[in-house]
Design a protein around this motif. Sequence first.
Motif, PDB file in Angstrom:
ATOM      1  N   GLU A  41     -54.222 -39.415 -14.702  1.00  0.00           N
ATOM      2  CA  GLU A  41     -55.260 -39.722 -13.720  1.00  0.00           C
ATOM      3  C   GLU A  41     -56.660 -39.699 -14.329  1.00  0.00           C
ATOM      4  N   LEU A  42     -56.883 -38.848 -15.316  1.00  0.00           N
ATOM      5  CA  LEU A  42     -58.203 -38.748 -15.941  1.00  0.00           C
ATOM      6  C   LEU A  42     -58.441 -39.808 -17.017  1.00  0.00           C
ATOM      7  N   THR A  43     -57.395 -40.504 -17.409  1.00  0.00           N
ATOM      8  CA  THR A  43     -57.537 -41.537 -18.432  1.00  0.00           C
ATOM      9  C   THR A  43     -58.149 -42.799 -17.818  1.00  0.00           C
ATOM     10  N   PRO A  44     -59.282 -43.280 -18.364  1.00  0.00           N
ATOM     11  CA  PRO A  44     -59.858 -44.533 -17.855  1.00  0.00           C
ATOM     12  C   PRO A  44     -58.999 -45.708 -18.326  1.00  0.00           C
ATOM     13  N   ALA A  45     -58.140 -46.185 -17.462  1.00  0.00           N
ATOM     14  CA  ALA A  45     -57.159 -47.205 -17.849  1.00  0.00           C
ATOM     15  C   ALA A  45     -57.057 -48.269 -16.771  1.00  0.00           C
ATOM     16  N   ARG A  46     -56.815 -49.487 -17.228  1.00  0.00           N
ATOM     17  CA  ARG A  46     -56.590 -50.599 -16.305  1.00  0.00           C
ATOM     18  C   ARG A  46     -55.182 -51.156 -16.391  1.00  0.00           C
ATOM     19  N   ARG A  47     -54.417 -50.664 -17.381  1.00  0.00           N
ATOM     20  CA  ARG A  47     -53.051 -51.158 -17.573  1.00  0.00           C
ATOM     21  C   ARG A  47     -52.264 -50.071 -18.286  1.00  0.00           C
ATOM     22  N   ASP A  48     -50.946 -50.221 -18.300  1.00  0.00           N
ATOM     23  CA  ASP A  48     -50.098 -49.216 -18.938  1.00  0.00           C
ATOM     24  C   ASP A  48     -50.527 -48.938 -20.370  1.00  0.00           C
ATOM     25  N   GLN A  49     -50.856 -49.986 -21.100  1.00  0.00           N
ATOM     26  CA  GLN A  49     -51.128 -49.867 -22.534  1.00  0.00           C
ATOM     27  C   GLN A  49     -52.418 -49.112 -22.838  1.00  0.00           C
ATOM     28  N   ASP A  50     -53.245 -48.834 -21.820  1.00  0.00           N
ATOM     29  CA  ASP A  50     -54.485 -48.101 -22.029  1.00  0.00           C
ATOM     30  C   ASP A  50     -54.277 -46.583 -22.030  1.00  0.00           C
ATOM     31  N   HIS A  51     -53.080 -46.130 -21.680  1.00  0.00           N
ATOM     32  CA  HIS A  51     -52.835 -44.689 -21.596  1.00  0.00           C
ATOM     33  C   HIS A  51     -52.478 -44.104 -22.962  1.00  0.00           C
ATOM     34  N   ILE A  52     -52.443 -42.768 -23.012  1.00  0.00           N
ATOM     35  CA  ILE A  52     -52.249 -42.042 -24.262  1.00  0.00           C
ATOM     36  C   ILE A  52     -50.751 -41.902 -24.538  1.00  0.00           C
ATOM     37  N   PRO A  53     -50.261 -42.361 -25.699  1.00  0.00           N
ATOM     38  CA  PRO A  53     -48.852 -42.096 -26.039  1.00  0.00           C
ATOM     39  C   PRO A  53     -48.624 -40.586 -26.109  1.00  0.00           C
ATOM     40  N   THR A  54     -47.654 -40.124 -25.340  1.00  0.00           N
ATOM     41  CA  THR A  54     -47.455 -38.685 -25.182  1.00  0.00           C
ATOM     42  C   THR A  54     -45.975 -38.330 -25.209  1.00  0.00           C
ATOM     43  N   VAL A  55     -45.659 -37.224 -25.878  1.00  0.00           N
ATOM     44  CA  VAL A  55     -44.298 -36.692 -25.884  1.00  0.00           C
ATOM     45  C   VAL A  55     -44.344 -35.305 -25.256  1.00  0.00           C
ATOM     46  N   LEU A  56     -43.613 -35.118 -24.152  1.00  0.00           N
ATOM     47  CA  LEU A  56     -43.548 -33.820 -23.485  1.00  0.00           C
ATOM     48  C   LEU A  56     -42.263 -33.106 -23.887  1.00  0.00           C
ATOM     49  N   TRP A  57     -42.430 -31.904 -24.461  1.00  0.00           N
ATOM     50  CA  TRP A  57     -41.298 -31.023 -24.756  1.00  0.00           C
ATOM     51  C   TRP A  57     -41.351 -29.910 -23.713  1.00  0.00           C
ATOM     52  N   SER A  58     -40.534 -30.030 -22.676  1.00  0.00           N
ATOM     53  CA  SER A  58     -40.566 -29.078 -21.574  1.00  0.00           C
ATOM     54  C   SER A  58     -39.307 -28.232 -21.617  1.00  0.00           C
ATOM     55  N   ASP A  59     -39.440 -27.012 -22.139  1.00  0.00           N
ATOM     56  CA  ASP A  59     -38.293 -26.121 -22.289  1.00  0.00           C
ATOM     57  C   ASP A  59     -38.547 -24.842 -21.495  1.00  0.00           C
ATOM     58  N   PRO A  60     -37.995 -24.742 -20.280  1.00  0.00           N
ATOM     59  CA  PRO A  60     -38.251 -23.562 -19.457  1.00  0.00           C
ATOM     60  C   PRO A  60     -37.521 -22.313 -19.914  1.00  0.00           C
ATOM     61  N   ARG A  61     -36.720 -22.421 -20.972  1.00  0.00           N
ATOM     62  CA  ARG A  61     -35.994 -21.257 -21.467  1.00  0.00           C
ATOM     63  C   ARG A  61     -36.863 -20.337 -22.322  1.00  0.00           C
ATOM     64  N   VAL A  62     -38.095 -20.744 -22.615  1.00  0.00           N
ATOM     65  CA  VAL A  62     -38.995 -19.894 -23.405  1.00  0.00           C
ATOM     66  C   VAL A  62     -39.146 -18.538 -22.710  1.00  0.00           C
ATOM     67  N   PRO A  63     -38.949 -17.421 -23.414  1.00  0.00           N
ATOM     68  CA  PRO A  63     -39.087 -16.113 -22.773  1.00  0.00           C
ATOM     69  C   PRO A  63     -40.480 -15.913 -22.177  1.00  0.00           C
ATOM     70  N   ASP A  64     -40.543 -15.108 -21.149  1.00  0.00           N
ATOM     71  CA  ASP A  64     -41.797 -14.843 -20.452  1.00  0.00           C
ATOM     72  C   ASP A  64     -42.829 -14.259 -21.410  1.00  0.00           C
ATOM     73  N   ARG A  65     -44.003 -14.865 -21.439  1.00  0.00           N
ATOM     74  CA  ARG A  65     -45.030 -14.465 -22.400  1.00  0.00           C
ATOM     75  C   ARG A  65     -45.653 -13.116 -22.052  1.00  0.00           C
ATOM     76  N   THR A  66     -45.903 -12.878 -20.774  1.00  0.00           N
ATOM     77  CA  THR A  66     -46.472 -11.589 -20.388  1.00  0.00           C
ATOM     78  C   THR A  66     -45.489 -10.456 -20.656  1.00  0.00           C
ATOM     79  N   GLU A  67     -44.208 -10.678 -20.349  1.00  0.00           N
ATOM     80  CA  GLU A  67     -43.199  -9.658 -20.632  1.00  0.00           C
ATOM     81  C   GLU A  67     -43.131  -9.356 -22.124  1.00  0.00           C
ATOM     82  N   ALA A  68     -43.224 -10.404 -22.939  1.00  0.00           N
ATOM     83  CA  ALA A  68     -43.160 -10.214 -24.386  1.00  0.00           C
ATOM     84  C   ALA A  68     -44.337  -9.394 -24.896  1.00  0.00           C
ATOM     85  N   ARG A  69     -45.525  -9.700 -24.398  1.00  0.00           N
ATOM     86  CA  ARG A  69     -46.725  -9.053 -24.921  1.00  0.00           C
ATOM     87  C   ARG A  69     -46.924  -7.645 -24.385  1.00  0.00           C
ATOM     88  N   LEU A  70     -46.608  -7.432 -23.118  1.00  0.00           N
ATOM     89  CA  LEU A  70     -46.938  -6.149 -22.496  1.00  0.00           C
ATOM     90  C   LEU A  70     -45.766  -5.186 -22.392  1.00  0.00           C
TER      91      LEU A  70
END
Length: 248
Positions: free
Chosen positions: A27-56
């Motif tokens: 939504e924040l990308t100033p684009a008029r067509r698909d090709q104007d957007h940023i090539p992006t790879v999302l690695w979404s892994d919800p199995r990552v251990p809880d960060r607060t639990e790890a630190r505290l």
Amino acid sequence: MASHRRLGVLGGMGPLASAQFMCRLTELTPARRDQDHIPTVLWSDPRVPDRTEARLHGGADPMPWFARGLEALEAAGCGAVVIPCNTAHGWHATMAAASRLPILHIVDAAAADLRRRGVEGGPVGILGTAGTIAMGLYQERLAARGYACLSPAPQDLEGAVMPAIAAVKAGAVRDAHDPLVAAAKALVRAGARAVVLACTEIPLAIRPEDEAPVGVPLVDTIDALARAALAWARPQAARRPAGLLEPS
């Protein structure tokens, strides 16, 4: 203007926040067509251990999971990485040492957004997880830029903020709204000239229309990170007036 730079997103912490980051980047990308957007790879892994639990509390170390995601993003041809999770930045230095990819820092993105909003110095409220607060992620990095930081009172952090973040992760976003707004107002009463929504679950519950009742600028770290990603992907555009990076 098409970008040839490919952005990597180390996500899944939590999945809804990562999805919101992708939406806001688009939504924040100033684009008029698909090709104007940023090539992006999302690695979404919800199995990552809880960060607060790890630190505290000595919970499982998330670093092996971070390393696996960074390796996958590098293999996918990404040129830089963003992490739409504030608490994960407690491992930023370790991740940066373990990867050849630059990792944009969410606190630096928030600092840039504070300046964009006209907040220069003074007390800034930090509304985040107990892990983010305890690690001093914002306190140390913002102090170097002339900002003093205010943290929620312990009763607000444990009694309102952490349960509200847990509610968002559980899909009960509406239940998180009132406690988070109340915690933000408490920071304003303590002297905050702005409040940083320093957990990427929080902007899912607090909306732009809440800024007027809170009474100070609310810095959405999802949006701030998306703007930083755009500046990396399009360095020429980032040197133009700031309004050109806003949605039409």
